[in-house]
Design a protein around this motif. Sequence first.
Motif, PDB file in Angstrom:
ATOM      1  N   TYR A 147       0.839  -1.205   0.000  1.00 54.10           N
ATOM      2  CA  TYR A 147       0.000   0.000   0.000  1.00 54.10           C
ATOM      3  C   TYR A 147       0.873   1.254   0.000  1.00 54.10           C
ATOM      4  O   TYR A 147       0.579   2.224  -0.703  1.00 54.10           O
ATOM      5  CB  TYR A 147      -0.923  -0.031   1.212  1.00 54.10           C
ATOM      6  CG  TYR A 147      -2.003   1.031   1.210  1.00 54.10           C
ATOM      7  CD1 TYR A 147      -2.832   1.207   0.109  1.00 54.10           C
ATOM      8  CD2 TYR A 147      -2.195   1.869   2.319  1.00 54.10           C
ATOM      9  CE1 TYR A 147      -3.824   2.176   0.112  1.00 54.10           C
ATOM     10  CE2 TYR A 147      -3.187   2.839   2.327  1.00 54.10           C
ATOM     11  CZ  TYR A 147      -3.996   2.995   1.226  1.00 54.10           C
ATOM     12  OH  TYR A 147      -4.979   3.966   1.227  1.00 54.10           O
ATOM     13  N   LEU A 203     -13.738   0.186   7.619  1.00 50.67           N
ATOM     14  CA  LEU A 203     -13.894  -0.538   6.351  1.00 50.67           C
ATOM     15  C   LEU A 203     -14.980  -1.613   6.471  1.00 50.67           C
ATOM     16  O   LEU A 203     -15.686  -1.904   5.506  1.00 50.67           O
ATOM     17  CB  LEU A 203     -12.561  -1.140   5.898  1.00 50.67           C
ATOM     18  CG  LEU A 203     -11.476  -0.124   5.497  1.00 50.67           C
ATOM     19  CD1 LEU A 203     -10.214  -0.841   5.024  1.00 50.67           C
ATOM     20  CD2 LEU A 203     -11.971   0.831   4.413  1.00 50.67           C
ATOM     21  N   ARG A 257      -8.775  -6.646   3.035  1.00 47.70           N
ATOM     22  CA  ARG A 257      -8.825  -5.791   1.846  1.00 47.70           C
ATOM     23  C   ARG A 257      -8.034  -6.421   0.711  1.00 47.70           C
ATOM     24  O   ARG A 257      -7.131  -7.220   0.919  1.00 47.70           O
ATOM     25  CB  ARG A 257      -8.356  -4.383   2.161  1.00 47.70           C
ATOM     26  CG  ARG A 257      -6.889  -4.225   2.426  1.00 47.70           C
ATOM     27  CD  ARG A 257      -6.659  -3.135   3.448  1.00 47.70           C
ATOM     28  NE  ARG A 257      -7.104  -3.566   4.764  1.00 47.70           N
ATOM     29  CZ  ARG A 257      -6.707  -3.038   5.909  1.00 47.70           C
ATOM     30  NH1 ARG A 257      -5.889  -2.039   5.927  1.00 47.70           N
ATOM     31  NH2 ARG A 257      -7.135  -3.514   7.068  1.00 47.70           N
ATOM     32  N   MET A 313       2.080   1.824  -3.525  1.00 48.06           N
ATOM     33  CA  MET A 313       1.039   1.969  -4.548  1.00 48.06           C
ATOM     34  C   MET A 313       0.651   3.423  -4.776  1.00 48.06           C
ATOM     35  O   MET A 313       0.786   4.250  -3.876  1.00 48.06           O
ATOM     36  CB  MET A 313      -0.242   1.258  -4.091  1.00 48.06           C
ATOM     37  CG  MET A 313      -0.367  -0.168  -4.462  1.00 48.06           C
ATOM     38  SD  MET A 313      -1.784  -0.928  -3.597  1.00 48.06           S
ATOM     39  CE  MET A 313      -3.186  -0.066  -4.330  1.00 48.06           C
ATOM     40  N   GLY A 314       0.107   3.685  -5.937  1.00 51.04           N
ATOM     41  CA  GLY A 314      -0.455   5.002  -6.223  1.00 51.04           C
ATOM     42  C   GLY A 314      -1.753   5.209  -5.454  1.00 51.04           C
ATOM     43  O   GLY A 314      -2.192   4.332  -4.708  1.00 51.04           O
ATOM     44  N   PRO A 315      -2.370   6.376  -5.616  1.00 49.14           N
ATOM     45  CA  PRO A 315      -3.634   6.650  -4.939  1.00 49.14           C
ATOM     46  C   PRO A 315      -4.702   5.656  -5.378  1.00 49.14           C
ATOM     47  O   PRO A 315      -4.671   5.167  -6.510  1.00 49.14           O
ATOM     48  CB  PRO A 315      -3.978   8.068  -5.382  1.00 49.14           C
ATOM     49  CG  PRO A 315      -3.233   8.277  -6.648  1.00 49.14           C
ATOM     50  CD  PRO A 315      -1.981   7.457  -6.535  1.00 49.14           C
ATOM     51  N   GLY A 316      -5.617   5.357  -4.481  1.00 49.85           N
ATOM     52  CA  GLY A 316      -6.635   4.357  -4.801  1.00 49.85           C
ATOM     53  C   GLY A 316      -8.038   4.863  -4.592  1.00 49.85           C
ATOM     54  O   GLY A 316      -8.251   5.964  -4.092  1.00 49.85           O
ATOM     55  N   ILE A 317      -8.980   4.052  -5.027  1.00 49.08           N
ATOM     56  CA  ILE A 317     -10.355   4.288  -4.593  1.00 49.08           C
ATOM     57  C   ILE A 317     -10.782   3.034  -3.852  1.00 49.08           C
ATOM     58  O   ILE A 317     -10.342   1.934  -4.167  1.00 49.08           O
ATOM     59  CB  ILE A 317     -11.328   4.618  -5.746  1.00 49.08           C
ATOM     60  CG1 ILE A 317     -11.512   3.425  -6.688  1.00 49.08           C
ATOM     61  CG2 ILE A 317     -10.876   5.824  -6.538  1.00 49.08           C
ATOM     62  CD1 ILE A 317     -12.674   3.627  -7.644  1.00 49.08           C
ATOM     63  N   GLU A 318     -11.599   3.217  -2.818  1.00 48.84           N
ATOM     64  CA  GLU A 318     -12.052   2.098  -2.015  1.00 48.84           C
ATOM     65  C   GLU A 318     -13.482   1.737  -2.424  1.00 48.84           C
ATOM     66  O   GLU A 318     -14.347   2.617  -2.472  1.00 48.84           O
ATOM     67  CB  GLU A 318     -12.016   2.447  -0.516  1.00 48.84           C
ATOM     68  CG  GLU A 318     -10.626   2.414   0.099  1.00 48.84           C
ATOM     69  CD  GLU A 318      -9.697   3.520  -0.410  1.00 48.84           C
ATOM     70  OE1 GLU A 318     -10.198   4.616  -0.696  1.00 48.84           O
ATOM     71  OE2 GLU A 318      -8.492   3.281  -0.554  1.00 48.84           O
ATOM     72  N   VAL A 319     -13.688   0.488  -2.733  1.00 45.40           N
ATOM     73  CA  VAL A 319     -15.011   0.009  -3.138  1.00 45.40           C
ATOM     74  C   VAL A 319     -15.211  -1.345  -2.467  1.00 45.40           C
ATOM     75  O   VAL A 319     -14.295  -2.170  -2.467  1.00 45.40           O
ATOM     76  CB  VAL A 319     -15.114  -0.221  -4.656  1.00 45.40           C
ATOM     77  CG1 VAL A 319     -16.561  -0.223  -5.105  1.00 45.40           C
ATOM     78  CG2 VAL A 319     -14.323   0.786  -5.431  1.00 45.40           C
TER      79      VAL A 319
END
Lengths: 344, 344
Positions: free
Chosen positions: B64, B103, B131, B67-73
Amino acid sequence: MNTESPSQSAGNDIGTSDPTIDVLGIGNALVDVLSHQSDEFVESIGVVKGAMTLIDEDDATRLYDTMGPGIEVSGGSGANTVVGVAALGGTAAYIGKVRDDQLGDVFGHDLRATGVRYDLAPAADGPSTGRCLILVTPDAQRTMNTYLGASACFESDDVDPDAIRSAAVVYLEGYLFDGEAAQDAFRSAAQIAHDAGRRVAVTLSDPFCVERHREAFLDLVESHVDLVFANELEACSLYECGDVETAAKRFSATGAIAVITRSEKGCLIVDGENSIAVPASPVDQVIDTTGAGDLFAAGFLVGYSRGYDLDRCASIGAIAAAEVISHIGARPQADLAGLASHLL
Amino acid sequence: MNTESPSQSAGNDIGTSDPTIDVLGIGNALVDVLSHQSDEFVESIGVVKGAMTLIDEDDATRLYDTMGPGIEVSGGSGANTVVGVAALGGTAAYIGKVRDDQLGDVFGHDLRATGVRYDLAPAADGPSTGRCLILVTPDAQRTMNTYLGASACFESDDVDPDAIRSAAVVYLEGYLFDGEAAQDAFRSAAQIAHDAGRRVAVTLSDPFCVERHREAFLDLVESHVDLVFANELEACSLYECGDVETAAKRFSATGAIAVITRSEKGCLIVDGENSIAVPASPVDQVIDTTGAGDLFAAGFLVGYSRGYDLDRCASIGAIAAAEVISHIGARPQADLAGLASHLL
């Protein structure tokens, strides 16, 4: 240009020594929860469509329980802007408060992962990380319901003077005025910046936010900032007038440059006696207007921090805004620096 | 049809009394963190592109951080499927374990907000909500890195027998086999379902998951389930063969109906001596293949729970899969029931 205001700098050259950061943003650190909803749903919860309504934790829980499924994306108006600055190849830093919880981790990660410097430690107690429940209606409008949470605990002690002094432009989010302690932090940051010969920019953020804090905003615009972003509603709300021409006239009498954004009509830059209209960038399909103003400011500020002509600043802003409204979410997904390379 | 297996039901009529739930899914309850990454990045972290790799909490933190920016779904293969069932107008329920953290709240909200019944209480202690860090490459492929967290604490006691008995079809996610206690819960749920005259379906989930638990999967397919979903790689992994025809032949000798999905080539349904090929639905642009198999299963299961012909089941699945790969995220955004109305 208001010559009685020594804190406002003349011309468009930046600071007294070389800044190491182009733009430092200060704002409410929020995670957005975006959900597609009908107009009827927005109406049923009794908020003003298109605006930002402050809600408390109970309201947030109640609204979340009735909302459809969402996606979580780091947000916060000022944070979106500094992410845009970094995406355009600028150096950016951010100050804003989260809690040491999962959403706080997400917020911090997403900022740092885009190259934004973010050093403020999360709060170890108090309210949880703030969130903004955003209802996106079929017309691509966003209606925001904000639980400030930890971001409202932001205070003067959280402002790192060295970081402020090292930034060409300090950018203040108007929403911050909704936090009592944050207002002091806001003014303190502006003072430190000006004392170091840096520029201070502010966005009025929301017409209702302006209404809630009109006196403070008027004082700020008259005497403490160099650059103001406002959309038409915010500009009219500030000067309690019905048309943007009157608002522009009032802005022209302040020492600040005003950039009035007008959605698809582009923007109007008011710099004392001069005013310049700059068109918007074309967009194939508007999907979600969340972040349009934030990204316009990002593009403008990158140019402004480099001393570019104001119309060039606005053109960079228009490209960044067009990208962000062409997808869901308030942060850029495409290569902004590439899209705006001819202007950077 | 394997007549030595009394637990497997004959024909395509469902149960002994009227079920109140069409599909009950059991799986790992995960929140997806989706991030656009380059092929080089995926290569640099040493995982197999397109597959699911299990990672521990430390690995998850390390990945994490880079990693680049994420979206959480909200995600989880089985959970995506039951959301798809609900979106197609079916009644759906879910069993899977989260922690009582932010979460976990998001996961539960997003399930319930789509109309899925989800009653299992979150864990009050132990690991945080699981996750899945999903790296989406420019070719729209997704490479998944899963920290199971609380979902690995799922056990037999978490299975509500009444809920199982009230569902026409219990759908088991193969990924669950990665949790030791979950395997028992898995078998226990299948037994309760068959004792009540219900159907049991399983998806093999991932070729490496199949490799890790081949004996258990073979036993399941031979003797304990009525319907198996597998893509070509998973089918070949199960039977350690190099071509899908051989795998299909092996499936035909079991008592289960096998649905072998073949991406843009559609699917092959193997039902004893009979096999039927059903084409995929057309897609304008593939954006993110996350959830393709999950949503295909959703559509198929809606039809299967209603006793439709198997090719009709597959055609509903194809429509649901086509929708989910045309945008980012593993859950439907368009009106699935509308898109598939001619088949429902």
